[in-house]
Each structure stands twice: as structure tokens, then as C-alpha cells.
Design a protein around this motif. Structure first.
Motif, PDB file in Angstrom:
ATOM      1  N   THR A   1     -68.486 -54.557 111.366  1.00 47.58           N
ATOM      2  CA  THR A   1     -67.986 -53.184 111.273  1.00 47.58           C
ATOM      3  C   THR A   1     -66.473 -53.129 111.445  1.00 47.58           C
ATOM      4  O   THR A   1     -65.831 -52.246 110.895  1.00 47.58           O
ATOM      5  CB  THR A   1     -68.670 -52.308 112.343  1.00 47.58           C
ATOM      6  OG1 THR A   1     -70.078 -52.478 112.232  1.00 47.58           O
ATOM      7  CG2 THR A   1     -68.337 -50.855 112.168  1.00 47.58           C
TER       8      THR A   1
ATOM      9  N   GLN B   1     -71.704 -55.563 115.865  1.00 52.28           N
ATOM     10  CA  GLN B   1     -70.644 -54.705 115.336  1.00 52.28           C
ATOM     11  C   GLN B   1     -69.437 -55.485 114.822  1.00 52.28           C
ATOM     12  O   GLN B   1     -68.465 -54.895 114.358  1.00 52.28           O
ATOM     13  CB  GLN B   1     -70.212 -53.693 116.392  1.00 52.28           C
ATOM     14  CG  GLN B   1     -71.314 -52.719 116.772  1.00 52.28           C
ATOM     15  CD  GLN B   1     -71.875 -52.015 115.559  1.00 52.28           C
ATOM     16  OE1 GLN B   1     -71.158 -51.322 114.847  1.00 52.28           O
ATOM     17  NE2 GLN B   1     -73.160 -52.190 115.298  1.00 52.28           N
TER      18      GLN B   1
ATOM     19  N   THR C   1     -63.740 -53.763 108.106  1.00 50.81           N
ATOM     20  CA  THR C   1     -63.225 -52.665 107.274  1.00 50.81           C
ATOM     21  C   THR C   1     -61.956 -52.048 107.847  1.00 50.81           C
ATOM     22  O   THR C   1     -60.949 -51.945 107.147  1.00 50.81           O
ATOM     23  CB  THR C   1     -64.324 -51.613 107.041  1.00 50.81           C
ATOM     24  OG1 THR C   1     -65.408 -52.246 106.351  1.00 50.81           O
ATOM     25  CG2 THR C   1     -63.815 -50.440 106.238  1.00 50.81           C
ATOM     26  N   PRO C   2     -61.933 -51.627 109.124  1.00 54.36           N
ATOM     27  CA  PRO C   2     -60.666 -51.075 109.636  1.00 54.36           C
ATOM     28  C   PRO C   2     -59.548 -52.116 109.733  1.00 54.36           C
ATOM     29  O   PRO C   2     -58.385 -51.776 109.534  1.00 54.36           O
ATOM     30  CB  PRO C   2     -61.032 -50.502 111.004  1.00 54.36           C
ATOM     31  CG  PRO C   2     -62.352 -51.064 111.353  1.00 54.36           C
ATOM     32  CD  PRO C   2     -63.022 -51.446 110.078  1.00 54.36           C
TER      33      PRO C   2
ATOM     34  N   ILE D   1     -65.493 -46.580 112.037  1.00 53.75           N
ATOM     35  CA  ILE D   1     -64.409 -47.118 111.212  1.00 53.75           C
ATOM     36  C   ILE D   1     -63.061 -46.554 111.664  1.00 53.75           C
ATOM     37  O   ILE D   1     -62.081 -47.285 111.823  1.00 53.75           O
ATOM     38  CB  ILE D   1     -64.656 -46.828 109.718  1.00 53.75           C
ATOM     39  CG1 ILE D   1     -65.991 -47.423 109.249  1.00 53.75           C
ATOM     40  CG2 ILE D   1     -63.491 -47.312 108.859  1.00 53.75           C
ATOM     41  CD1 ILE D   1     -66.101 -48.919 109.373  1.00 53.75           C
TER      42      ILE D   1
ATOM     43  N   ALA E   1     -60.565 -41.847 107.201  1.00 50.51           N
ATOM     44  CA  ALA E   1     -61.885 -42.419 107.456  1.00 50.51           C
ATOM     45  C   ALA E   1     -62.962 -41.359 107.653  1.00 50.51           C
ATOM     46  O   ALA E   1     -64.061 -41.680 108.074  1.00 50.51           O
ATOM     47  CB  ALA E   1     -61.819 -43.331 108.686  1.00 50.51           C
TER      48      ALA E   1
ATOM     49  N   ALA F   1     -59.867 -48.464 113.335  1.00 51.25           N
ATOM     50  CA  ALA F   1     -58.521 -48.391 112.752  1.00 51.25           C
ATOM     51  C   ALA F   1     -57.498 -47.973 113.802  1.00 51.25           C
ATOM     52  O   ALA F   1     -56.380 -48.515 113.841  1.00 51.25           O
ATOM     53  CB  ALA F   1     -58.505 -47.430 111.569  1.00 51.25           C
TER      54      ALA F   1
ATOM     55  N   PRO G   1     -60.613 -46.436 103.743  1.00 55.93           N
ATOM     56  CA  PRO G   1     -61.469 -47.613 103.918  1.00 55.93           C
ATOM     57  C   PRO G   1     -62.849 -47.326 103.410  1.00 55.93           C
ATOM     58  O   PRO G   1     -63.585 -48.040 102.962  1.00 55.93           O
ATOM     59  CB  PRO G   1     -61.483 -47.881 105.406  1.00 55.93           C
ATOM     60  CG  PRO G   1     -60.896 -46.706 106.075  1.00 55.93           C
ATOM     61  CD  PRO G   1     -60.247 -45.871 105.033  1.00 55.93           C
TER      62      PRO G   1
END
Length: 194
Positions: A82, A79, A85-86, A110, A171, A114, A194
Motif C-alpha cells: 500500500t 500494508q 503508491t504514495p 494512500i 488522493a 503521501a 496516485p
């Protein structure tokens, strides 16, 4: 409509971790037997245009992999990518700083990332999901740093309108959330998708 490209037949898996079985002669910084995780994609993109992480063995450019720190499981390491992105949404696009008021709509991977990263940056974060997120995802949002969690709807939007967030990270992908962000974020604020 945009559709994620996929060129079958391929073995799926674009978020993965593994162990280095062999290395190219010019590869440095890694060792055979070392745990690694996917950092960023390459062309052809793994799991959609070429075989991905569910393949028993696969080739990956060294600059697209991270070393997995000791104590991190393969599942956790898968992860890493993953969270890129955030992190980009919070730090690069939202430019979130201590004391900022931030709303995050969508509490999937996501969105939860964030929430956590914005809280680490010192923001006051409100996370918003759906009724079905009350059981699992909104409690996780609280656990990772949300100061308040809300179910998307008129009551939540009224509270957010009064609160005036400087940054809204959308998101969820829901049209209603995008519209709410544009109608509610503080004057001069930022909306990030995002």
C-alpha cells in the motif's frame, strides 16, 4: 466508468502477508517458514482474477513477495504494498525535495502515506480532508508529519491559494479536489493523482 475487474468465484485479498509453506524448486532468497508480504501483483491478479490473501494457501511468484523484517506483525506487513503508491507519487512523480510546499487531498491510506513520505523528504505538507476526517484521519495526518490540516472548503482553498504549493497530491478522487488543484497549484507546479 472504470470498474475494478473481478472474475468470481475468487477468494478476495490483494494486500496480504503470510508464511512460506513450500517453495518451487528454482526459488532462491526465501526459506520455508519465513514470513513474507505482498510486494506487487501478477497475472492473474490475486483477489480479483485468482484466489487472494484470504485463501488458506496460495501460490505467489517469489519476485512478487518481500521478506517481512523481524518485529513487524503480519497485519503491518500486509500494508507494505500500500505504501508503494504514495512513495511513487512523492518521489517519482512529484519529485518532492526538502523545502517544497505540498498539499495532499484525501487522508485515506494512500493520502496519509503521501503525507508521511513527503514529510520524510523534508517538505512542508498541508493535508486536507472532509468534516468527518476531523475525528480520526486529520489527527493521524498531523501525527505522521502534516504541518497543517484543513477541512476542504472555501476557507481552506483561500489559505492554500495564498500559500502556493509546488506539488498537489490528489488522493481523494473527488472532482472538486481535482479542480481545486488545477486552479491553485503554483505556476509550473505539479499535480499528482496516485
Amino acid at each position: 466508468d472504470w470498474v475494478h475487474p473481478c472474475k468470481p468465484p475468487v477468494v478476495l485479498g490483494h494486500e496480504f502477508a503470510g508464511v512460506v509453506a513450500e517453495m518451487g524448486k528454482n526459488v532462491t532468497g526465501f526459506a520455508t517458514g519465513e514470513a513474507v508480504a505482498f510486494r506487487r501483483g501478477w497475472s492473474p491478479y490475486p483477489g480479483t482474477e485468482s484466489n487472494g490473501g484470504f485463501e488458506e494457501y496460495m501460490r505467489a511468484p517469489a519476485n512478487c513477495m518481500w521478506k517481512t523484517p523481524k518485529g513487524i506483525t503480519q497485519a503491518e506487513a500486509s500494508q507494505f504494498e500500500t505504501l508503494v503508491t504514495p512513495a511513487r507519487a512523492v518521489r517519482d512523480l512529484g519529485k518532492i525535495k526538502p523545502g517544497d510546499r505540498v498539499v495532499v487531498t484525501g487522508v485515506g491510506m494512500i493520502g496519509l502515506g503521501a503525507v508521511a513520505i513527503a514529510a520524510i523528504e523534508g517538505a512542508e505538507v498541508w493535508a486536507m480532508g472532509t468534516q468527518r476526517d476531523l475525528v480520526e484521519r486529520l489527527p493521524i495526518a498531523t501525527h505522521v508529519g502534516a504541518a497543517r490540516t484543513l477541512v476542504f472548503g472555501d476557507e481552506a482553498l483561500a489559505a492554500i491559494t495564498e500559500w502556493k504549493p509546488r506539488v498537489w497530491i490528489e488522493a481523494s478522487g473527488a472532482a472538486a479536489a481535482v479542480e481545486a488543484a488545477s486552479n491553485t497549484v503554483a505556476k509550473g507546479g505539479t499535480i499528482v493523482s496516485p
